[in-house]
Design an enzyme around this catalytic site. Structure first.
Site, PDB file in Angstrom:
ATOM      1  N   HIS A   1      -1.977 -14.596  -4.269  1.00 35.84           N
ATOM      2  CA  HIS A   1      -2.035 -13.294  -3.921  1.00 35.84           C
ATOM      3  C   HIS A   1      -0.699 -12.729  -3.407  1.00 35.84           C
ATOM      4  O   HIS A   1      -0.033 -11.639  -3.772  1.00 35.84           O
ATOM      5  CB  HIS A   1      -2.976 -12.993  -2.831  1.00 35.84           C
ATOM      6  CG  HIS A   1      -3.075 -11.568  -2.055  1.00 35.84           C
ATOM      7  ND1 HIS A   1      -4.222 -10.987  -2.222  1.00 35.84           N
ATOM      8  CD2 HIS A   1      -2.452 -11.200  -1.478  1.00 35.84           C
ATOM      9  CE1 HIS A   1      -4.240  -9.528  -1.306  1.00 35.84           C
ATOM     10  NE2 HIS A   1      -2.817  -9.823  -0.829  1.00 35.84           N
TER      11      HIS A   1
ATOM     12  N   HIS B   1       2.524 -10.226  -5.005  1.00 41.75           N
ATOM     13  CA  HIS B   1       3.218  -9.050  -4.062  1.00 41.75           C
ATOM     14  C   HIS B   1       4.761  -9.212  -4.702  1.00 41.75           C
ATOM     15  O   HIS B   1       5.458  -8.098  -4.706  1.00 41.75           O
ATOM     16  CB  HIS B   1       3.026  -9.477  -2.723  1.00 41.75           C
ATOM     17  CG  HIS B   1       1.866  -8.605  -2.180  1.00 41.75           C
ATOM     18  ND1 HIS B   1       1.524  -7.339  -2.420  1.00 41.75           N
ATOM     19  CD2 HIS B   1       0.846  -9.185  -1.448  1.00 41.75           C
ATOM     20  CE1 HIS B   1       0.479  -7.083  -1.362  1.00 41.75           C
ATOM     21  NE2 HIS B   1       0.046  -8.042  -0.994  1.00 41.75           N
TER      22      HIS B   1
END
Ligand code: GNR
Ligand code: NI
Length: 181
Positions: free
Chosen positions: A136, A140
Site C-alpha cells: 500500500h 503511494h
C-alpha cells in the site's frame, strides 16, 4: 516535531511519483519525525511522505497493536524485489481517503529492498499485515491508491463523494484551521 496536515483525495499530489532520497541528512530525520508524529496522531499503521505533501520515497510504519510497545519502522527508497504467486485479501483503509474501507487482493508475501536512515541497504521478507501495508505504501510512492485496485464502479463512487466534500470545504487554506476562529 510537528503533526502535519494530511493530503486528502482528490488532491493531485497523491498522483505524483515521489523522488528517491539521495542525501541522508538532518532534513530527512526531521521529515521522518514529523511523519511518525502525524501517523501516530491519526492514528495509522503506515504513512508515505507524499501524504504530508513531501514527494520523497520515504515510508514510516508501526504494526504494533494498540496498548503494546511501539515498533517504529522506516523504509527509505523501498522496492519490491519479489512477490508470492499466492494472493491474500485484506480490508484496507487510507488516511488520505478517510472513513472508506474496502477489500483489496495483493500478493500474500513480498521481499522488500530498502535503505535505513544512514543509507545502508537491507532486505526484508514481509507477510500478513506487513505485506499488505508495505505494498500500500510503495503504491503511494508511485502515485497509486488502494482504490485503484477495486472495481471502477466503487472507485468512481468514492472519488465523487470526496470531490463533492472538497467543493463544500473550498480550496485548502481558504479557511482557518479552527472553525471557532
Ligand atoms: O492506517 C492504515 N491502515 C491500513 C489498513 C489496511 C491496509 C493498509 C493500511 S495503511 C493505512 C495508513 C495509510 O493510509 N497509509 O498510506
Ligand atoms: Ni494510504
Amino acid at each position: 516535531m510537528t503533526i502535519r496536515p494530511l493530503v486528502i483525495l482528490p488532491d493531485n499530489q497523491l498522483r505524483l511519483r515521489s523522488k528517491p532520497v539521495e542525501t541522508f541528512d538532518r532534513a530527512l530525520e526531521k521529515l521522518v519525525e514529523d511523519m511518525f508524529e502525524t501517523m501516530y496522531d491519526a492514528p495509522g499503521i503506515g504513512l508515505a511522505a507524499i501524504q504530508i505533501g513531501v514527494p520523497l520515497r520515504v515510508v514510516t510504519m508501526d504494526l504494533a497493536p494498540k496498548d503494546e510497545p511501539r515498533e517504529p519502522r522506516i523504509f527509505v527508497n523501498p522496492e519490491i524485489v519479489s512477490r508470492s504467486e499466492a494472493f491474500a485479501c485484506y480490508e484496507e483503509g487510507c488516511l488520505s481517503i478517510p472513513d472508506y474501507y474496502e477489500d483489496v487482493e495483493r500478493p500474500d508475501r513480498v521481499r522488500v529492498a530498502y535503505q535505513d536512515m544512514k543509507g545502508a541497504r537491507h532486505e526484508l521478507d514481509a507477510d500478513g499485515l506487513m505485506a499488505t501495508c508495505i505494498q500500500h505504501e510503495i503504491d503511494h510512492l508511485n502515485g497509486v491508491l488502494f482504490i485503484d485496485h477495486i472495481s471502477k464502479l466503487k472507485r468512481d463512487r468514492v472519488v465523487k463523494k470526496f470531490v463533492k466534500q472538497a467543493r463544500r470545504d473550498g480550496p485548502a487554506g481558504a479557511k482557518p484551521q479552527h472553525e471557532a476562529l
